[in-house]
Design an enzyme around this catalytic site. Structure first.
Site, PDB file in Angstrom:
ATOM      1  N   GLN A 195       0.821  -1.213   0.000  1.00  0.00           N
ATOM      2  CA  GLN A 195       0.000   0.000   0.000  1.00  0.00           C
ATOM      3  C   GLN A 195       0.858   1.268   0.000  1.00  0.00           C
ATOM      4  OE1 GLN A 195      -3.633  -0.753   0.546  1.00  0.00           O
ATOM      5  NE2 GLN A 195      -3.823   1.195  -0.482  1.00  0.00           N
ATOM      6  N   SER A 220     -10.413   6.868  -3.099  1.00  0.00           N
ATOM      7  CA  SER A 220     -10.544   7.121  -1.658  1.00  0.00           C
ATOM      8  C   SER A 220      -9.897   8.466  -1.322  1.00  0.00           C
ATOM      9  CB  SER A 220      -9.860   6.019  -0.840  1.00  0.00           C
ATOM     10  OG  SER A 220     -10.700   4.908  -0.700  1.00  0.00           O
ATOM     11  N   LYS A 246       1.910   1.842  -3.601  1.00  0.00           N
ATOM     12  CA  LYS A 246       0.714   2.102  -4.414  1.00  0.00           C
ATOM     13  C   LYS A 246       0.202   3.515  -4.168  1.00  0.00           C
ATOM     14  CE  LYS A 246      -2.302  -1.080  -3.980  1.00  0.00           C
ATOM     15  NZ  LYS A 246      -3.426  -1.972  -3.709  1.00  0.00           N
ATOM     16  N   ASN A 300     -16.468  -6.902  -5.095  1.00  0.00           N
ATOM     17  CA  ASN A 300     -16.445  -5.512  -5.542  1.00  0.00           C
ATOM     18  C   ASN A 300     -15.570  -5.303  -6.773  1.00  0.00           C
ATOM     19  OD1 ASN A 300     -14.611  -2.849  -5.175  1.00  0.00           O
ATOM     20  ND2 ASN A 300     -16.753  -2.389  -4.808  1.00  0.00           N
ATOM     21  N   THR A 334     -11.809   0.585  -8.164  1.00  0.00           N
ATOM     22  CA  THR A 334     -10.703  -0.374  -8.322  1.00  0.00           C
ATOM     23  C   THR A 334     -10.862  -1.151  -9.623  1.00  0.00           C
ATOM     24  OG1 THR A 334     -10.612  -0.543  -5.930  1.00  0.00           O
ATOM     25  CG2 THR A 334      -9.375  -2.177  -7.169  1.00  0.00           C
ATOM     26  N   ASP A 381     -11.951  -3.724   2.010  1.00  0.00           N
ATOM     27  CA  ASP A 381     -11.126  -4.698   1.283  1.00  0.00           C
ATOM     28  C   ASP A 381     -11.965  -5.977   1.291  1.00  0.00           C
ATOM     29  OD1 ASP A 381      -8.242  -5.169   0.137  1.00  0.00           O
ATOM     30  OD2 ASP A 381      -8.538  -6.885   1.426  1.00  0.00           O
ATOM     31  N   LYS A 430      -2.847  -0.841   6.676  1.00  0.00           N
ATOM     32  CA  LYS A 430      -3.808  -1.912   6.368  1.00  0.00           C
ATOM     33  C   LYS A 430      -4.261  -2.497   7.697  1.00  0.00           C
ATOM     34  CE  LYS A 430      -5.646  -4.086   2.825  1.00  0.00           C
ATOM     35  NZ  LYS A 430      -5.981  -3.598   1.485  1.00  0.00           N
TER      36      LYS A 430
HETATM   37  P1  NDP Z   1     -14.690  -8.821  -1.962  1.00  0.00           P
HETATM   38  O1  NDP Z   1     -14.777  -9.383  -0.593  1.00  0.00           O
HETATM   39  O2  NDP Z   1     -15.747  -7.898  -2.443  1.00  0.00           O
HETATM   40  O3  NDP Z   1     -14.589 -10.019  -3.027  1.00  0.00           O
HETATM   41  C1  NDP Z   1     -13.551 -10.955  -2.946  1.00  0.00           C
HETATM   42  C2  NDP Z   1     -13.813 -12.050  -3.989  1.00  0.00           C
HETATM   43  O4  NDP Z   1     -12.685 -12.916  -4.043  1.00  0.00           O
HETATM   44  C3  NDP Z   1     -14.998 -12.924  -3.630  1.00  0.00           C
HETATM   45  O5  NDP Z   1     -15.566 -13.425  -4.818  1.00  0.00           O
HETATM   46  C4  NDP Z   1     -14.349 -14.036  -2.818  1.00  0.00           C
HETATM   47  O6  NDP Z   1     -15.088 -15.257  -2.797  1.00  0.00           O
HETATM   48  C5  NDP Z   1     -13.046 -14.221  -3.552  1.00  0.00           C
HETATM   49  N1  NDP Z   1     -12.023 -14.683  -2.610  1.00  0.00           N
HETATM   50  C6  NDP Z   1     -11.601 -14.047  -1.503  1.00  0.00           C
HETATM   51  N2  NDP Z   1     -10.669 -14.779  -0.858  1.00  0.00           N
HETATM   52  C7  NDP Z   1     -10.526 -15.891  -1.582  1.00  0.00           C
HETATM   53  C8  NDP Z   1      -9.714 -17.033  -1.443  1.00  0.00           C
HETATM   54  N3  NDP Z   1      -8.856 -17.156  -0.421  1.00  0.00           N
HETATM   55  N4  NDP Z   1      -9.799 -17.989  -2.398  1.00  0.00           N
HETATM   56  C9  NDP Z   1     -10.667 -17.860  -3.446  1.00  0.00           C
HETATM   57  N5  NDP Z   1     -11.472 -16.797  -3.632  1.00  0.00           N
HETATM   58  C10 NDP Z   1     -11.390 -15.841  -2.712  1.00  0.00           C
HETATM   59  O7  NDP Z   1     -13.255  -8.134  -2.051  1.00  0.00           O
HETATM   60  P2  NDP Z   1     -12.702  -7.079  -3.115  1.00  0.00           P
HETATM   61  O8  NDP Z   1     -13.339  -7.324  -4.428  1.00  0.00           O
HETATM   62  O9  NDP Z   1     -12.782  -5.742  -2.497  1.00  0.00           O
HETATM   63  O10 NDP Z   1     -11.143  -7.462  -3.175  1.00  0.00           O
HETATM   64  C11 NDP Z   1     -10.605  -8.387  -4.123  1.00  0.00           C
HETATM   65  C12 NDP Z   1      -9.112  -8.175  -4.250  1.00  0.00           C
HETATM   66  O11 NDP Z   1      -8.857  -6.827  -4.692  1.00  0.00           O
HETATM   67  C13 NDP Z   1      -8.292  -8.330  -2.958  1.00  0.00           C
HETATM   68  O12 NDP Z   1      -7.025  -8.846  -3.279  1.00  0.00           O
HETATM   69  C14 NDP Z   1      -8.156  -6.894  -2.470  1.00  0.00           C
HETATM   70  O13 NDP Z   1      -7.052  -6.730  -1.614  1.00  0.00           O
HETATM   71  C15 NDP Z   1      -7.959  -6.193  -3.800  1.00  0.00           C
HETATM   72  N6  NDP Z   1      -8.221  -4.752  -3.782  1.00  0.00           N
HETATM   73  C16 NDP Z   1      -9.438  -4.262  -3.419  1.00  0.00           C
HETATM   74  C17 NDP Z   1      -9.669  -2.910  -3.419  1.00  0.00           C
HETATM   75  C18 NDP Z   1     -11.015  -2.341  -3.139  1.00  0.00           C
HETATM   76  O14 NDP Z   1     -11.186  -1.123  -3.354  1.00  0.00           O
HETATM   77  N7  NDP Z   1     -11.995  -3.098  -2.682  1.00  0.00           N
HETATM   78  C19 NDP Z   1      -8.589  -1.952  -3.757  1.00  0.00           C
HETATM   79  C20 NDP Z   1      -7.369  -2.570  -4.220  1.00  0.00           C
HETATM   80  C21 NDP Z   1      -7.206  -3.920  -4.192  1.00  0.00           C
HETATM   81  P3  NDP Z   1     -15.931 -15.644  -1.462  1.00  0.00           P
HETATM   82  O15 NDP Z   1     -17.045 -14.652  -1.402  1.00  0.00           O
HETATM   83  O16 NDP Z   1     -16.368 -17.035  -1.675  1.00  0.00           O
HETATM   84  O17 NDP Z   1     -14.962 -15.509  -0.319  1.00  0.00           O
END
Ligand code: NDP
Length: 453
Positions: free
Chosen positions: A111, A385, A114, A240, A209, A166, A126
C-alpha cells in the site's frame, strides 16, 4: 547488489518468521530497487528500505462480541500503520478467516508504494480481522463492527489514519464502522472511505478499483496501438473489484467470460453481459449467495467446483486475450501462468493484490506480455478514496463524471510514470520495476527530507 538483497531478506525472515506473504512482497520490491541503489547510494546509507520494512506502529487487539445465539465470540483485530512519510496512513480493512499479522504486513507494505504512485498525499496502512462475515446475520456483523471500532477509534482520524474496505468489508461494514466511530468520537469526519453516498461517500468509489484496473489495461494495450474492443477477458472473483471490472470491460467493448468465488468458477462462452452482471451483483451484494447459482440460471455457462487436489486453477485455462485476477493473493500459480500464456493471453491487469506468485511474474516478464502488477493496476481504488477525502475536507461533492474523469487521468498518469521509470532504469516495458521504483523514490525522498524518524 545481489548480496545486499540476499542479506536483507535473511534479516527480514529472521525478524519476521512465519510471514511468507510479507517476505514475498519485500523480496519483489528489493530486487527491483537494486537498480536504484546503484544510482542513489544515499538511500542505502540512510537505510531507507530497512526503515520502510519496519511498520511505524502495529496495533493488535481483542474483539469480543456476542452471536445471535447469545454465545460469546472472540476475534483478533489488527491495524498496521506502515508509513506516514507522504500523508496519513491509508489502506483497507480485510475481514477474512485467513487474516493474520504477516498477511496484513504484506498488504500494508504494498500500500505504501501504491499510494505514492497515485500522486495523492497518502501514507500506507492496512488492517482487519480473522472474523468471517460469511454466514453471519446483519446484526452479528453490526455487533462485530461496533466492537472492532471500540478499540480502533482511538488510533485513527481524518489526519492520522483513514481505513477503507477490502475483502469482506463493503458498504454494509463501512456503515456500521462509521456509525460507531461517530458515536465514540462525537464528530462527523471523513475518517473512513467507501462511505454511503448520502453520508459523505464519493460517487465512483465502489467502481474505482475495477474501473481503474481496466483503464490500466487499456493504457497498456494503447502502447501497441490496440484497444479492448472484441477482446475475450478472464476475470476471477465476484466481489467488488470483479463486478466493476466486468462492467468497465463491457463499456470498452470487451467480452468477459468468467467469474469465481472461493467455492468455484463459472465459464460463460456466450459472454457475461449487463443483465447477467446485474444478476451477479444482486446475488453477491444483496442475497449473499454462491456463484454456482449463475450457471443454474444461465444455461450457456458451466460451473466447476474448487478442487484442492488440482495443481492449477481451470479458470486460467481458457482461450482468451486478457486476464483480470480480482479475487485474492497468489491465485495464479506457476502452472496457471503457463496456461495463460499457452492460451494466448497477453494482457494481465491485477485488480487483486499480489495475485501472481513470483515464478508466474517471471514467466509474464520473460514472455514480454503486457503485465500490470497490482500496486499500479489496482491503485484506482485508493486514489478515489483520496478523492473522497478531498471532497470531505472541502465539504463538497464532485459529480460522477468529474470523479470518473479524475480517476481515468490518475490511471493514465500511473501508467505513464511506471513506463517512463522502467525505461529510465533500463527495463523498458517492465511495469514491475517501474511501479516499485517510482513508488519507492517518492516515499524515500520524503523520508530523507524528514530525517531519521
Ligand atoms: P470482496 O470481498 O468484495 O470479493 C472478494 C472475492 O474474491 C470474492 O468473490 C471471494 O469469494 C473471492 N475470494 C476471496 N478470498 C478468496 C480465497 N482465499 N480464495 C478464493 N477466492 C477468494 O473483495 P474485493 O473485491 O474488495 O477485493 C478483491 C481483491 O482486490 C483483494 O485482493 C483486495 O485486496 C484487492 N483490492 C481491493 C480494493 C477495493 O477497493 N476493494 C482496492 C485494491 C485492491 P468468497 O465470497 O467465496 O470468499
Amino acid at each position: 547488489m545481489a548480496s545486499y538483497v540476499a542479506s536483507l531478506m535473511e534479516e527480514v525472515k529472521a525478524k519476521n518468521p512465519a510471514e511468507p506473504e510479507f517476505h514475498q512482497a519485500v523480496h519483489e520490491v528489493a530486487e527491483s530497487l537494486a537498480l536504484v541503489f546503484e544510482k542513489r547510494p544515499e538511500y542505502r546509507s540512510a537505510k531507507i528500505l530497512e526503515r520502510i520494512i519496519e511498520p511505524e506502529r502495529v496495533i493488535i487487539f481483542r474483539v469480543p462480541w456476542v452471536n445471535d445465539r447469545g454465545e460469546v465470540q472472540v476475534n483478533r483485530g489488527f491495524r498496521i500503520e506502515m508509513n506516514s512519510a507522504i500523508g496519513p496512513y491509508k489502506g483497507g480493512l480485510r475481514f477474512h478467516p485467513s487474516v493474520n499479522l504477516g498477511l496484513l504486513k504484506f498488504l500494508a507494505f504494498e500500500q505504501v508504494f501504491k499510494n505514492a504512485l497515485t500522486t495523492l498525499p497518502m501514507g500506507g496502512g492496512k488492517g482487519g480481522s480473522d472474523f468471517d462475515p460469511k454466514g453471519k446475520s446483519d446484526m452479528e456483523v453490526m455487533r462485530f463492527c461496533q466492537s472492532f471500532m471500540i478499540e480502533l477509534f482511538r488510533h485513527i482520524g481524518p489526519d492520522t489514519d483513514v481505513p477503507a474496505g477490502d475483502i469482506g468489508v463493503g458498504g454494509r461494514e463501512i456503515g456500521f464502522l462509521f456509525g460507531q466511530y461517530k458515536r465514540l468520537a462525537n464528530e462527523f469526519t471523513g475518517v473512513l472511505t467507501g462511505k454511503g453516498l448520502n453520508w459523505g461517500g464519493s460517487l465512483i468509489r465502489p467502481q474505482a478499483t475495477g474501473y481503474g484496473s481496466v483503464y490500466f489495461a487499456a493504457e497498456m494495450l494503447g502502447t501497441r496501438g490496440e484497444t479492448l474492443e472484441g477482446k475475450t477477458c478472464l476475470v476471477s472473483g465476484s466481489g467488488n473489484v470483479a463486478q466493476y471490472t466486468v462492467e468497465k470491460i463491457l463499456d470498452m467493448g470487451g467480452k468477459p467470460v468468467t467469474l469465481s468465488d472461493s467455492t468455484g468458477y463459472v465459464f460463460d462462452d456466450a459472454g457475461i453481459d449487463r443483465d447477467k452482471l446485474a444478476f451477479v451483483m444482486d446475488l453477491k451484494n444483496q442475497r449473499r449467495g454462491r456463484i454456482k447459482e449463475y450457471a443454474e440460471k444461465y444455461k450457456s455457462a458451466v460451473y466447476v467446483d474448487v478442487d484442492p487436489k488440482r495443481d492449477h486453477d481451470p479458470l486460467w485455462d481458457h482461450k482468451a486475450d486478457c486476464a483480470f485476477p480480482s479475487a485474492t493473493q497468489n491465485e495464479i500459480n506457476a502452472k496457471d501462468a503457463a496456461n495463460l500464456l499457452k492460451n494466448g493471453v497477453y494482457v494481465v491487469s491485477e485488480g487483486a493484490n499480489m495475485p501472481t506468485v513470483p515464478e508466474g511474474v517471471l514467466q509474464f516478464l520473460d514472455a514480454k506480455i503486457l503485465y500490470g502488477p497490482g500496486k499500479a493496476a489496482n491503485a484506482g481504488g485508493v486514489a478515489t478514496s483520496g478523492l473522497e477525502m478531498s471532497q470531505n475536507s472541502m465539504r463538497f461533492a464532485w459529480s460522477r463524471e468529474e470523479v470518473d474523469q479524475k480517476l481515468h487521468t490518475i490511471m493514465k498518469n500511473i501508467h505513464a510514470r511506471c513506463a517512463a521509470v522502467a525505461q529510465e532504469f533500463g527495463t523498458p516495458g517492465n511495469y514491475v520495476t517501474g511501479a516499485n521504483i517510482a513508488g519507492f523514490m517518492k516515499v524515500a525522498d520524503a523520508m530523507l527530507d524528514q530525517g531519521v524518524v
